[in-house]
Enzyme design. Structure first.
Site, PDB file in Angstrom:
ATOM      1  CG  HIS A  76      -3.863  91.490   9.865  1.00  0.00           C
ATOM      2  ND1 HIS A  76      -5.103  92.135   9.616  1.00  0.00           N
ATOM      3  CD2 HIS A  76      -3.321  91.324   8.801  1.00  0.00           C
ATOM      4  CE1 HIS A  76      -5.281  92.302   8.623  1.00  0.00           C
ATOM      5  NE2 HIS A  76      -4.018  92.006   7.818  1.00  0.00           N
ATOM      6  CB  ILE A 124     -13.664 103.382   5.922  1.00  0.00           C
ATOM      7  CG1 ILE A 124     -12.533 102.914   7.033  1.00  0.00           C
ATOM      8  CG2 ILE A 124     -14.821 104.006   6.368  1.00  0.00           C
ATOM      9  CD1 ILE A 124     -12.185 104.010   7.781  1.00  0.00           C
ATOM     10  CB  VAL A 169     -15.311 116.301  -3.039  1.00  0.00           C
ATOM     11  CG1 VAL A 169     -16.079 117.003  -2.291  1.00  0.00           C
ATOM     12  CG2 VAL A 169     -15.640 114.856  -3.135  1.00  0.00           C
ATOM     13  N   GLY A 174      -8.898  98.174  23.972  1.00  0.00           N
ATOM     14  CA  GLY A 174      -9.017  97.674  22.553  1.00  0.00           C
ATOM     15  C   GLY A 174      -8.636  98.700  21.460  1.00  0.00           C
ATOM     16  CG  ASP A 179      -3.058 102.087  12.272  1.00  0.00           C
ATOM     17  OD1 ASP A 179      -2.659 100.972  11.838  1.00  0.00           O
ATOM     18  OD2 ASP A 179      -4.436 102.315  12.311  1.00  0.00           O
ATOM     19  CG  HIS A 237     -15.132  68.731  -4.682  1.00  0.00           C
ATOM     20  ND1 HIS A 237     -15.058  70.063  -5.761  1.00  0.00           N
ATOM     21  CD2 HIS A 237     -16.256  68.121  -5.257  1.00  0.00           C
ATOM     22  CE1 HIS A 237     -15.884  69.932  -6.347  1.00  0.00           C
ATOM     23  NE2 HIS A 237     -16.824  68.820  -6.228  1.00  0.00           N
TER      24      HIS A 237
HETATM   25  P1  FAD Z   1      -5.496 101.862  17.650  1.00  0.00           P
HETATM   26  O1  FAD Z   1      -6.060 100.669  17.641  1.00  0.00           O
HETATM   27  O2  FAD Z   1      -5.434 102.737  16.988  1.00  0.00           O
HETATM   28  O3  FAD Z   1      -4.833 102.111  19.187  1.00  0.00           O
HETATM   29  C1  FAD Z   1      -4.408 103.177  19.777  1.00  0.00           C
HETATM   30  C2  FAD Z   1      -4.732 103.531  21.072  1.00  0.00           C
HETATM   31  O4  FAD Z   1      -3.779 104.414  21.608  1.00  0.00           O
HETATM   32  C3  FAD Z   1      -6.122 103.975  21.180  1.00  0.00           C
HETATM   33  O5  FAD Z   1      -6.984 103.252  22.104  1.00  0.00           O
HETATM   34  C4  FAD Z   1      -5.868 105.430  21.894  1.00  0.00           C
HETATM   35  O6  FAD Z   1      -6.966 105.834  22.785  1.00  0.00           O
HETATM   36  C5  FAD Z   1      -4.629 105.360  22.611  1.00  0.00           C
HETATM   37  N1  FAD Z   1      -3.883 106.550  22.725  1.00  0.00           N
HETATM   38  C6  FAD Z   1      -3.463 107.227  21.834  1.00  0.00           C
HETATM   39  N2  FAD Z   1      -2.761 108.431  22.316  1.00  0.00           N
HETATM   40  C7  FAD Z   1      -2.464 108.128  23.610  1.00  0.00           C
HETATM   41  C8  FAD Z   1      -2.005 108.543  24.728  1.00  0.00           C
HETATM   42  N3  FAD Z   1      -0.988 109.729  24.467  1.00  0.00           N
HETATM   43  N4  FAD Z   1      -1.995 108.123  25.732  1.00  0.00           N
HETATM   44  C9  FAD Z   1      -2.562 107.022  26.198  1.00  0.00           C
HETATM   45  N5  FAD Z   1      -3.405 106.407  25.186  1.00  0.00           N
HETATM   46  C10 FAD Z   1      -3.275 106.971  23.885  1.00  0.00           C
HETATM   47  N6  FAD Z   1      -8.063  96.612  10.537  1.00  0.00           N
HETATM   48  C11 FAD Z   1      -7.984  95.406  10.017  1.00  0.00           C
HETATM   49  O7  FAD Z   1      -6.891  94.719  10.035  1.00  0.00           O
HETATM   50  N7  FAD Z   1      -9.244  94.818   9.809  1.00  0.00           N
HETATM   51  C12 FAD Z   1     -10.345  95.386   9.785  1.00  0.00           C
HETATM   52  O8  FAD Z   1     -11.484  94.780   9.428  1.00  0.00           O
HETATM   53  C13 FAD Z   1     -10.366  96.733  10.114  1.00  0.00           C
HETATM   54  N8  FAD Z   1     -11.675  97.390   9.908  1.00  0.00           N
HETATM   55  C14 FAD Z   1     -11.628  98.745  10.419  1.00  0.00           C
HETATM   56  C15 FAD Z   1     -12.704  99.491  10.271  1.00  0.00           C
HETATM   57  C16 FAD Z   1     -12.778 100.779  10.610  1.00  0.00           C
HETATM   58  C17 FAD Z   1     -14.200 101.618  10.605  1.00  0.00           C
HETATM   59  C18 FAD Z   1     -11.602 101.434  11.150  1.00  0.00           C
HETATM   60  C19 FAD Z   1     -11.868 102.898  11.294  1.00  0.00           C
HETATM   61  C20 FAD Z   1     -10.494 100.719  11.241  1.00  0.00           C
HETATM   62  C21 FAD Z   1     -10.240  99.450  10.788  1.00  0.00           C
HETATM   63  N9  FAD Z   1      -9.073  98.687  10.727  1.00  0.00           N
HETATM   64  C22 FAD Z   1      -9.235  97.215  10.302  1.00  0.00           C
HETATM   65  C23 FAD Z   1      -7.833  99.259  10.966  1.00  0.00           C
HETATM   66  C24 FAD Z   1      -7.406  98.963  12.479  1.00  0.00           C
HETATM   67  O9  FAD Z   1      -8.461  99.566  13.304  1.00  0.00           O
HETATM   68  C25 FAD Z   1      -6.154  99.609  12.842  1.00  0.00           C
HETATM   69  O10 FAD Z   1      -5.094  99.305  12.020  1.00  0.00           O
HETATM   70  C26 FAD Z   1      -5.848  99.294  14.196  1.00  0.00           C
HETATM   71  O11 FAD Z   1      -6.731  99.523  15.230  1.00  0.00           O
HETATM   72  C27 FAD Z   1      -4.219  99.823  14.621  1.00  0.00           C
HETATM   73  O12 FAD Z   1      -3.906  99.277  15.903  1.00  0.00           O
HETATM   74  P2  FAD Z   1      -2.978 100.049  16.850  1.00  0.00           P
HETATM   75  O13 FAD Z   1      -2.701  99.316  17.933  1.00  0.00           O
HETATM   76  O14 FAD Z   1      -1.854 100.747  16.136  1.00  0.00           O
HETATM   77  O15 FAD Z   1      -3.937 101.342  17.194  1.00  0.00           O
HETATM   78  P1  NAI Z   2      -8.474 104.051   2.223  1.00  0.00           P
HETATM   79  O1  NAI Z   2      -6.877 104.611   1.799  1.00  0.00           O
HETATM   80  O2  NAI Z   2      -8.659 102.570   2.328  1.00  0.00           O
HETATM   81  O3  NAI Z   2      -9.316 104.699   1.102  1.00  0.00           O
HETATM   82  C1  NAI Z   2      -9.408 106.180   0.882  1.00  0.00           C
HETATM   83  C2  NAI Z   2     -10.048 106.351  -0.510  1.00  0.00           C
HETATM   84  O4  NAI Z   2     -10.371 107.642  -0.729  1.00  0.00           O
HETATM   85  C3  NAI Z   2      -9.085 106.137  -1.584  1.00  0.00           C
HETATM   86  O5  NAI Z   2      -9.702 105.147  -2.607  1.00  0.00           O
HETATM   87  C4  NAI Z   2      -8.720 107.471  -2.124  1.00  0.00           C
HETATM   88  O6  NAI Z   2      -8.129 107.434  -3.429  1.00  0.00           O
HETATM   89  C5  NAI Z   2      -9.973 108.382  -1.717  1.00  0.00           C
HETATM   90  N1  NAI Z   2      -9.644 109.690  -1.780  1.00  0.00           N
HETATM   91  C6  NAI Z   2      -8.693 110.324  -0.916  1.00  0.00           C
HETATM   92  N2  NAI Z   2      -9.072 111.767  -1.064  1.00  0.00           N
HETATM   93  C7  NAI Z   2     -10.228 111.840  -1.861  1.00  0.00           C
HETATM   94  C8  NAI Z   2     -10.856 113.015  -2.457  1.00  0.00           C
HETATM   95  N3  NAI Z   2     -10.610 114.106  -2.076  1.00  0.00           N
HETATM   96  N4  NAI Z   2     -12.118 112.649  -3.069  1.00  0.00           N
HETATM   97  C9  NAI Z   2     -12.702 111.452  -3.344  1.00  0.00           C
HETATM   98  N5  NAI Z   2     -11.733 110.273  -2.805  1.00  0.00           N
HETATM   99  C10 NAI Z   2     -10.747 110.364  -2.226  1.00  0.00           C
HETATM  100  O7  NAI Z   2      -8.822 104.867   3.483  1.00  0.00           O
HETATM  101  P2  NAI Z   2     -10.358 104.529   4.636  1.00  0.00           P
HETATM  102  O8  NAI Z   2     -11.225 103.599   3.705  1.00  0.00           O
HETATM  103  O9  NAI Z   2     -10.624 105.663   5.125  1.00  0.00           O
HETATM  104  O10 NAI Z   2      -9.622 103.463   5.557  1.00  0.00           O
HETATM  105  C11 NAI Z   2      -8.642 103.775   6.444  1.00  0.00           C
HETATM  106  C12 NAI Z   2      -7.657 102.750   6.483  1.00  0.00           C
HETATM  107  O11 NAI Z   2      -8.366 101.800   7.867  1.00  0.00           O
HETATM  108  C13 NAI Z   2      -7.468 101.666   5.549  1.00  0.00           C
HETATM  109  O12 NAI Z   2      -6.404 102.212   4.827  1.00  0.00           O
HETATM  110  C14 NAI Z   2      -7.036 100.402   5.993  1.00  0.00           C
HETATM  111  O13 NAI Z   2      -5.817 100.354   6.570  1.00  0.00           O
HETATM  112  C15 NAI Z   2      -7.916 100.498   7.525  1.00  0.00           C
HETATM  113  N6  NAI Z   2      -9.100 100.079   7.388  1.00  0.00           N
HETATM  114  C16 NAI Z   2      -9.145  98.407   7.083  1.00  0.00           C
HETATM  115  C17 NAI Z   2     -10.137  97.752   6.940  1.00  0.00           C
HETATM  116  C18 NAI Z   2     -10.199  96.419   6.711  1.00  0.00           C
HETATM  117  O14 NAI Z   2      -8.995  95.725   6.678  1.00  0.00           O
HETATM  118  N7  NAI Z   2     -10.997  95.483   6.250  1.00  0.00           N
HETATM  119  C19 NAI Z   2     -11.551  98.222   7.015  1.00  0.00           C
HETATM  120  C20 NAI Z   2     -11.641  99.663   7.426  1.00  0.00           C
HETATM  121  C21 NAI Z   2     -10.448 100.402   7.360  1.00  0.00           C
END
Ligand code: FAD
Ligand code: NAI
Length: 465
Positions: free
Chosen positions: A320, A185, A238, A41, A311, A443
């Site tokens: 997505h 985040i 910061v 996942g 990513d 509506h």
């Molecule tokens: P990942 O989900 O990061 O999966 C990569 C996998 O590869 C991991 O399981 C890892 O263990 C494995 N892996 C890495 N290297 C190796 C290796 N060498 N061998 C075997 N396995 C390996 N996105 C949204 O669209 N909506 C959201 O609401 C949202 N909320 C988020 C909230 C948080 C707190 C965070 C941190 C992220 C959120 N994201 C959200 C972003 C989303 O999680 C990522 O964009 C997404 O998971 C990327 O998918 P991926 O398949 O590219 O990689």
């Molecule tokens: P982000 O890129 O969304 O936001 C990071 C923020 O930190 C920016 O506003 C930036 O200007 C600020 N920043 C950077 N350096 C700084 C500093 N030195 N001092 C103060 N502010 C600083 O990154 P975030 O929130 O960490 O999330 C990472 C990624 O995870 C997102 O870009 C998104 O792709 C994914 N994500 C998606 C979600 C969703 O779709 N609902 C939820 C959470 C994460």
């Protein structure tokens, strides 16, 4: 040592990887997933999208109930039980983990748990503790995702300085939390803890919060979140920190002035970076770009038969998007001609209200030199929003001045995450503002405000003077 040969080997089982594997299997390929974590996942399911949305939902219920008096709902002794709240979050994650495991295993996809390292462009070594296996692949898909970035002088310690992973599982409600970075985040997890009673203060480097959002929307968001009790220091950098007893003291600079801030915990949410460590890219002469991403052209890396998605490559870091990449690359391997359009990937920040957008913001349209028209509609004039006491918000549509084609749309509203999809569909089929305005919306719904914003593009909004 076993050596098996697969048509497609997917490294990483996040939304990119497992979806790609399922599509490969559907297309008749002998498919394997290699995952270094014990759970499938990826980030999204285990420490990202899903646990954060579970916590956001529970805390939204709490917040709503706390403010129920206006609706004639009075709760005595209402309080959060953090243990139960976290337990429910874990149940949600476990249920979906089982779902992914079932989907994958029923399609006869072989799962290898261990770190995948390229020995050569066709041979992958999988290591887990003492065990080493090697598998051969006709095609490999790198779907290794991303990890948080930190500040050079500030690294997380899991105790006082947290990443999102720890902030999703705190054992106690902190009295105060400093959030460095008011992006997706920071805003989501800041909201979770603020609703539970934590004093939440943001430090954001940029002048506005919710980076990349339309300026009207991000300004409105800041006003709304301030009313919810969160504090914001924008245009603030910061500069340092120290841990003093149970507190973290943070120094920052705001327009030449020094600031000192203090809190029990700090959440570092300043972005994420692609993850390629341990993949052995050096063994196959594959180099990453200056941002650590694997360069691709139509998901194909510079090595024939090795693809990358999600990513770890260009484009928005969203689940997505990773899924769409995953399907597309499976079809590419099968000889089809898939197509993923990154400028139509919607994005949502799941705060209350939610911030949803697709395509160009007004600022991006200006920067691209486009001639465009703008229509906006405030939720204050939307019947459903008034009925459910959620009038904080607006919808905005941007259309090409000559062709009327929708270039982008944004919304800040309760439920915006579910509504944005209809605009994405219009854009997918080259729809105009007139098409959206002429689409019958039920509506009373919040979604009507998109219809009104589309009407407003040509100054024809009905429910606005
Ligand atoms: P990942 O989900 O990061 O999966 C990569 C996998 O590869 C991991 O399981 C890892 O263990 C494995 N892996 C890495 N290297 C190796 C290796 N060498 N061998 C075997 N396995 C390996 N996105 C949204 O669209 N909506 C959201 O609401 C949202 N909320 C988020 C909230 C948080 C707190 C965070 C941190 C992220 C959120 N994201 C959200 C972003 C989303 O999680 C990522 O964009 C997404 O998971 C990327 O998918 P991926 O398949 O590219 O990689
Ligand atoms: P982000 O890129 O969304 O936001 C990071 C923020 O930190 C920016 O506003 C930036 O200007 C600020 N920043 C950077 N350096 C700084 C500093 N030195 N001092 C103060 N502010 C600083 O990154 P975030 O929130 O960490 O999330 C990472 C990624 O995870 C997102 O870009 C998104 O792709 C994914 N994500 C998606 C979600 C969703 O779709 N609902 C939820 C959470 C994460």
């Amino acid at each position: 040592m076993t050596e098996q040969v697969f048509d497609a080997v997917i490294i990483g089982s996040g939304p990119g990887g497992y979806v790609c594997a399922i599509r490969c299997a559907q297309l008749g390929m002998k498919t394997a997933i290699v995952e270094k974590s014990p759970c499938l996942g990826g980030t999204c399911l285990n420490v990202g999208c899903i646990p954060s949305k579970a916590l956001l939902h529970s805390t939204e219920l709490f917040h709503e109930a706390k403010h129920g008096e206006a609706h004639g709902l009075v709760f005595d002794n209402l309080r959060p039980d953090l243990g139960k709240l976290m337990e429910r979050k874990e149940q949600v994650v476990n249920q979906l983990r089982k779902g992914v495991e079932t989907l994958v295993s029923k399609r006869k996809i072989t799962i290898f748990h261990g770190t995948g390292t390229f020995d050569s462009p066709t041979l992958l070594r999988i290591e887990s503790g003492e065990s080493v296996q090697k598998i051969e692949g006709r095609n490999f898909v790198i779907a290794t995702g991303s990890v948080p970035t930190f500040l050079p002088f500030m690294q997380p310690d899991g105790e006082r300085i947290l990443t999102s992973t720890e902030a999703l599982s705190l054992p106690e409600i902190p009295s105060s939390l400093l959030v460095v970075g008011a992006g997706a985040i920071g805003l989501e997890l800041g909201s979770v803890w603020a609703r539970l009673g934590t004093k939440v203060t943001f430090v954001e480097f940029l002048p506005t919060i919710a980076a990349g959002s339309d300026k009207d929307i991000s300004r409105m968001a800041e006003r709304i979140f301030k009313k919810q009790g969160m504090a914001f220091h924008t245009s603030t950098k910061v500069t340092g920190y120290e841990v003093v007893g149970n507190m973290v003291k943070l120094t920052a600079e705001k327009k030449g002035k020094q600031l000192e801030l203090e809190a029990e915990k700090v959440l570092l949410s300043v972005g994420r970076k692609p993850f390629t460590e341990g993949l052995g890219l050096e063994n196959i002469d594959l180099t990453t770009d200056e941002r650590g991403r694997i360069p691709v052209s139509q998901f194909q890396t510079s090595i024939p038969g090795i693809y990358a998605i999600g990513d770890v490559i260009e484009g928005p870091m969203l689940a997505h998007k990773a899924e769409e990449d995953g399907v597309a690359v499976a079809e590419l391997i099968a000889g089809r001609k898939p197509h993923v359009q990154y400028d139509r990937v919607p994005s949502v920040i799941y705060t209350d209200p939610e911030i949803a957008s697709v395509g160009m913001t007004e600022e991006l349209a200006e920067a691209a030199g486009k001639k465009f028209k703008v229509g906006t509609f405030p939720l204050l004039a939307n019947g459903r929003a008034i009925a459910q006491a959620s009038t904080n918000g607006m919808a905005k549509v941007i259309a090409d001045a000559e062709t009327d084609e929708i270039l982008g749309a944004s919304m800040i509203a309760r439920g915006a995450s579910e509504i944005i999809g209809s605009v994405v569909a219009h854009m997918e089929y080259g729809g105009s503002a007139e098409d959206l305005a002429g689409t019958i919306h039920a509506h009373p719904t919040i979604s009507e405000s998109f219809k009104e914003a589309a009407l407003a593009v040509d100054k024809k909004a009905i429910h606005l003077l």
